[in-house]
Design an enzyme around this catalytic site. Structure first.
Site, short mmCIF file in Angstrom:
data_model
loop_
_atom_site.label_atom_id
_atom_site.label_comp_id
_atom_site.label_asym_id
_atom_site.label_seq_id
_atom_site.Cartn_x
_atom_site.Cartn_y
_atom_site.Cartn_z
N HIS A 79 -46.53 87.54 -41.72
CA HIS A 79 -45.99 86.85 -42.90
C HIS A 79 -44.50 86.58 -42.80
O HIS A 79 -43.95 85.87 -43.64
CB HIS A 79 -46.29 87.66 -44.16
CG HIS A 79 -45.44 88.88 -44.30
ND1 HIS A 79 -45.62 90.01 -43.52
CD2 HIS A 79 -44.38 89.13 -45.10
CE1 HIS A 79 -44.71 90.91 -43.86
NE2 HIS A 79 -43.95 90.40 -44.81
N HIS A 94 -39.56 84.42 -44.52
CA HIS A 94 -40.54 85.31 -45.16
C HIS A 94 -41.49 84.45 -46.00
O HIS A 94 -41.11 83.95 -47.05
CB HIS A 94 -39.81 86.32 -46.04
CG HIS A 94 -40.65 87.43 -46.55
ND1 HIS A 94 -41.57 87.26 -47.55
CD2 HIS A 94 -40.73 88.72 -46.17
CE1 HIS A 94 -42.17 88.42 -47.80
NE2 HIS A 94 -41.67 89.32 -46.97
#
Length: 169
Positions: A79, A94
């Site tokens: 992620h 992110h």
């Protein structure tokens, strides 16, 4: 989780500041809408605990390398990716908020730790609909973890690969 990058010592920092980098050198990694980092609904990002940056509300599930550089860290859950530019800037891309809880589902990393990347190279894909459904938010914070200060020249809609959107102070 947040001690991802080694800090430069003062001598290295001094050398880094002699390298010129401008908004032409940084491509938008994701298509979408740029917002201030302070608008992200997570205090770690909004209060700049990890560093200065901005965020993108994504419209597509593709992330490109915004700079020529090196992949410093691909999180096991895919992620988030840490990158160091050739100029020495370190930053984190992110994807989403609380997406670590998805344990990698919905993400495909196209790079690994230590890979050299060229700006414009696709480095990560993600299932945007899945993220919107399962995560707290799909917003993508982009945080400069090395104390770099930036100035956002344009808020609102941007295309992936667009440049001259931010400048470095």
């Amino acid at each position: 989780m947040f001690g991802l990058f080694k800090r430069n010592n003062k001598e290295e920092k001094k050398e880094e500041q002699t390298v010129v980098q401008n908004g032409q050198d940084f491509l938008m990694p994701i298509e979408g809408e740029i917002i201030q980092i302070t608008e992200v609904n997570d205090p770690v990002f909004a209060e700049k605990m990890m560093g200065d940056g901005f965020a993108i509300i994504p419209e597509a599930g593709s992330v490109i390398a915004p700079v020529d550089g090196k992949i410093v860290n691909v999180f096991p859950t895919k992620h988030a990716i840490g990158i160091q530019s050739k100029q020495g800037h370190e930053f984190l891309i992110h994807v989403g908020l609380e997406t670590v809880n998805l344990k990698g589902e919905g993400f495909t990393a196209l790079v690994k730790d230590g890979d050299e990347v060229k700006k414009g190279q696709e480095i990560l894909t993600f299932d945007l609909d899945f993220i919107k459904e399962k995560a707290a938010s799909s917003v993508v914070p982009i945080v400069f973890t090395d104390s770099t200060q930036i100035d956002i020249k344009k808020l609102g809609k941007v295309k992936q690969g667009e440049n001259n959107i931010i400048s470095f102070e």
